[in-house]
Design an enzyme around this catalytic site. Sequence first.
Site, PDB file in Angstrom:
ATOM      1  N   HIS A   1      28.037  -2.968   7.061  1.00 10.03           N
ATOM      2  CA  HIS A   1      27.010  -1.941   7.194  1.00 10.03           C
ATOM      3  C   HIS A   1      26.117  -2.024   5.954  1.00 10.03           C
ATOM      4  O   HIS A   1      24.905  -2.054   6.065  1.00 10.03           O
ATOM      5  CB  HIS A   1      27.668  -0.575   7.338  1.00 10.03           C
ATOM      6  CG  HIS A   1      26.699   0.530   7.631  1.00 10.03           C
ATOM      7  ND1 HIS A   1      25.795   0.468   8.658  1.00 10.03           N
ATOM      8  CD2 HIS A   1      26.487   1.728   7.023  1.00 10.03           C
ATOM      9  CE1 HIS A   1      25.069   1.579   8.680  1.00 10.03           C
ATOM     10  NE2 HIS A   1      25.463   2.349   7.700  1.00 10.03           N
TER      11      HIS A   1
ATOM     12  N   CYS B   1      23.396   6.487  12.531  1.00 14.66           N
ATOM     13  CA  CYS B   1      23.226   5.063  12.210  1.00 14.66           C
ATOM     14  C   CYS B   1      24.259   4.146  12.858  1.00 14.66           C
ATOM     15  O   CYS B   1      24.227   2.933  12.647  1.00 14.66           O
ATOM     16  CB  CYS B   1      23.224   4.901  10.707  1.00 14.66           C
ATOM     17  SG  CYS B   1      21.974   5.957   9.949  1.00 14.66           S
TER      18      CYS B   1
ATOM     19  N   HIS C   1      17.281  -0.520   6.543  1.00 12.60           N
ATOM     20  CA  HIS C   1      18.254   0.138   7.406  1.00 12.60           C
ATOM     21  C   HIS C   1      17.489   0.688   8.607  1.00 12.60           C
ATOM     22  O   HIS C   1      16.714   1.624   8.478  1.00 12.60           O
ATOM     23  CB  HIS C   1      18.961   1.236   6.636  1.00 12.60           C
ATOM     24  CG  HIS C   1      20.057   1.888   7.420  1.00 12.60           C
ATOM     25  ND1 HIS C   1      20.491   1.417   8.639  1.00 12.60           N
ATOM     26  CD2 HIS C   1      20.832   2.970   7.140  1.00 12.60           C
ATOM     27  CE1 HIS C   1      21.468   2.185   9.096  1.00 12.60           C
ATOM     28  NE2 HIS C   1      21.695   3.135   8.201  1.00 12.60           N
TER      29      HIS C   1
END
Lengths: 353, 399, 85
Positions: free
Chosen positions: B294, B161, B329
């Site tokens: 994040h 990620c 996400h």
Amino acid sequence: MKKSRYINGIGAVTAQGIWRTDFFTESQPLQQAVNAAQQPSYRELISPAMARRMSRGIKMGIYAAQQALDEAQIDIPDAIITGTGLGCSEDSEKFLRNILDNDEEFLTPTAFIQSTHNTVAAQIALRLGCKGYNFTYVNRSVSFESALLDASMQLQDAEATDILVGGVDEVSDHTFRLLQLVGHIKPSDVHETIHDSNSPGANYAESATFFTLSQQKTAYSYCEVQDINLQNKLSQGDLAAFTKEFLERNGLHAGDIDALVLGYNGDKEFDGWYDIFECIFPSIPSIYYKHLIGQCDTSSAFAVATAAKLIREQIIPAIIQRNQVTLDRPLRNVLLYNQFRGEDHSLVLLRSC
Amino acid sequence: MAVAGVAITGIGIISSIGKTIEESQHALLSGTHGISRIKNVETKQKERIWVGEIKYSNTELADLLHLPAGHNYTRTAMLGCYAAKAAVDALGGCDMGAYKTGLISSTSVGGMDYTERYFYDYLENPALYPYITTHDAGDSSHKIADYLGIQGLVTTISTACSSAANAIMMGARLIKSGRLDRVVVGGTDALSKFTINGFKTLMILTDELCQPFDQNRKGLNLGEAAAYLVLESEDVVQREHRKPLAYLTGYGNANDAFHQTASSEDGEGAFLAMRKALTVADLAPSDIDYVNAHGTATPNNDLSEGRALQRIFSANMPLFSSTKAFTGHTLAAAAAIEAVFCVLALQKQIIFPNLNFKTQMEELDFSPQTEVCQASLTNVLSNSFGFGGNCSSLIFSKA
Amino acid sequence: MAELKEELKGKIIEVLNLEDIAVADIADSDPLFGEGLGLDSIDALELIVLMDKEYGIKLSDPKQGKSIFQSIDTMAAYIAENRTK
């Protein structure tokens, strides 16, 4: 002031076993379409609690990395940079099979966790407690070269002093069967070596090859990494110009290169690229290695190991020499060229130190 | 003042909140999220999860890209081509051969969307063979390079990620070192059954809308997206009379070296990444005006990141928000779409809100920005963290 | 109960791939996590699936595992009480 980059340690796990002094004298050309690596014992390196979740690729990577660090006498590098074409293929396949076979029920996380492309770099970091820079490149046959370029830039710009860099790819059943279907891998009933290959496709094998690259020259330094260049697409007609430009930016001419290490993999349709490449140079020794360690996206990392060993020992073992040209001068500049199916070309220049 | 940095001259994005910069900006300003039930992926989980899905089918995407019949572009590749083309088009008629141009892309799933569809069928049906070679992560990068006409340094990063942050970082370093004059950087990831089920096994998917930095957050929503930035050297900027949109001034990557998937409690990796980025940018924490966190809304990430932010900024926490509640996400693309959001924030001097936040986390002394607000922004920091302890921070500065 | 405990040990060894450990090595009261068998958070997720697959017990919150997975004793007791298959 640009800093130098020395190869101070090498490690590998290949179809011919681990990296060792007599590696080439004990090697045999591969004749199978798909070859597993000869696995060393991992017991001393990886605790059973960790090993139980690791596929071969992860273990091979850890082993090769530790060999490279040990030889360079580095405990914890400043950065860990890896390349892998297909990543942790076995766990990806395992998790996908579980999804498909069980209709998305009763899935467990381990294979998914381990399937991530950066698992090998991450597991090495975890094991060493290395909190530095940690990158993984995944671009087919320049995956390792991308990592090498990154490491090389960091050392040159003094962003790091010691970097662990490596390439790893593992064999997995289904994925490799599919690669056979599209002709990247030779059919299972073809048993050719690169030397006597008459068919398309290559003999594949899994491998892990790692290096410790450092700013400092030591008593064990193999050679210096002079430069790297990558190119996604190129026509055969442009190969000479591409190579010449690379040599020129390093202040060299074709005549300054003492030997070539080429990525011949026995694919009749694409090995012609190397024949053209050889013609750019006067008559010099031409070396190949994929007949011993096989093709995979990161097998070209082994070209760097091969060249480094030749430069340090100043001897070319007969088993890896492709032409008949005798080495009549010191091996100073060695040029590596690799491509896969006419794409993802890379040049790596190594120099004695 | 930050260091000069690398000029960002083009941006392109496609996500569940829009297929253009304008649409994305409008959604961000109006607080309109893109989270819905999944439509394009056949999965048993469809009633149990919410996702940030782009509501174009693969056929529609292929049409948008004018791909010929019989193409073998995966969804990941198509999203990537679409966003990368938009970024390059933003330059206005640009000859890719005129300067040393490269592409550093990133992806985590690669061509898994087609692999999971045809995994067993491949053995029976030769008509499907063209998709076999789209499985690897490098395939989408090759397709994007071809689509843009880039011949040169093309490579791909996959660090879960944080992938796109690392692609942006490497691109900037290639410009700084003079190896490239121009580089297209970013990431692309399509939703797939593989990742949906993978995150489900980790029990970090919520069955509601995600709530970043909320005391009662239950997990993340997955999403799909692609975003790319064009970075150019100062020389190109001057020669082409470009007006940079913003500058990338800082970057840092560090490893948490704590656990394969979970972040450490004190956010050591995140702390190190932010500190490195500040050092590269030659900025003090007090110079940062906004943090795009994040903030995935998993219990673990937000606590770990929150603690790391607390360690960096102490009592002077700047305004911050996670935009994950808008887009979900988007894995390897996350850092790229958030880089685009940061550039927009700097251009418009606006902070985008952290949706779905209600209750401050008891472990933290601060709460995210929940409303759109005007702010004087000079330097903004964006965090992205991935499996394998991979932590990256980028700093963008006003042009 | 003794039978369930033996069965459970075998299954744990199998799904967690505990190659060096035999059923006889695990005492009923040994802690499974930390000291003892040394399992971690990923193993906890694996055990949650094992509970579902083998005994039809659904645990939706990983935190629930903490008390249930303390030892073979606690696990077996929970299974005996809640199993649906």
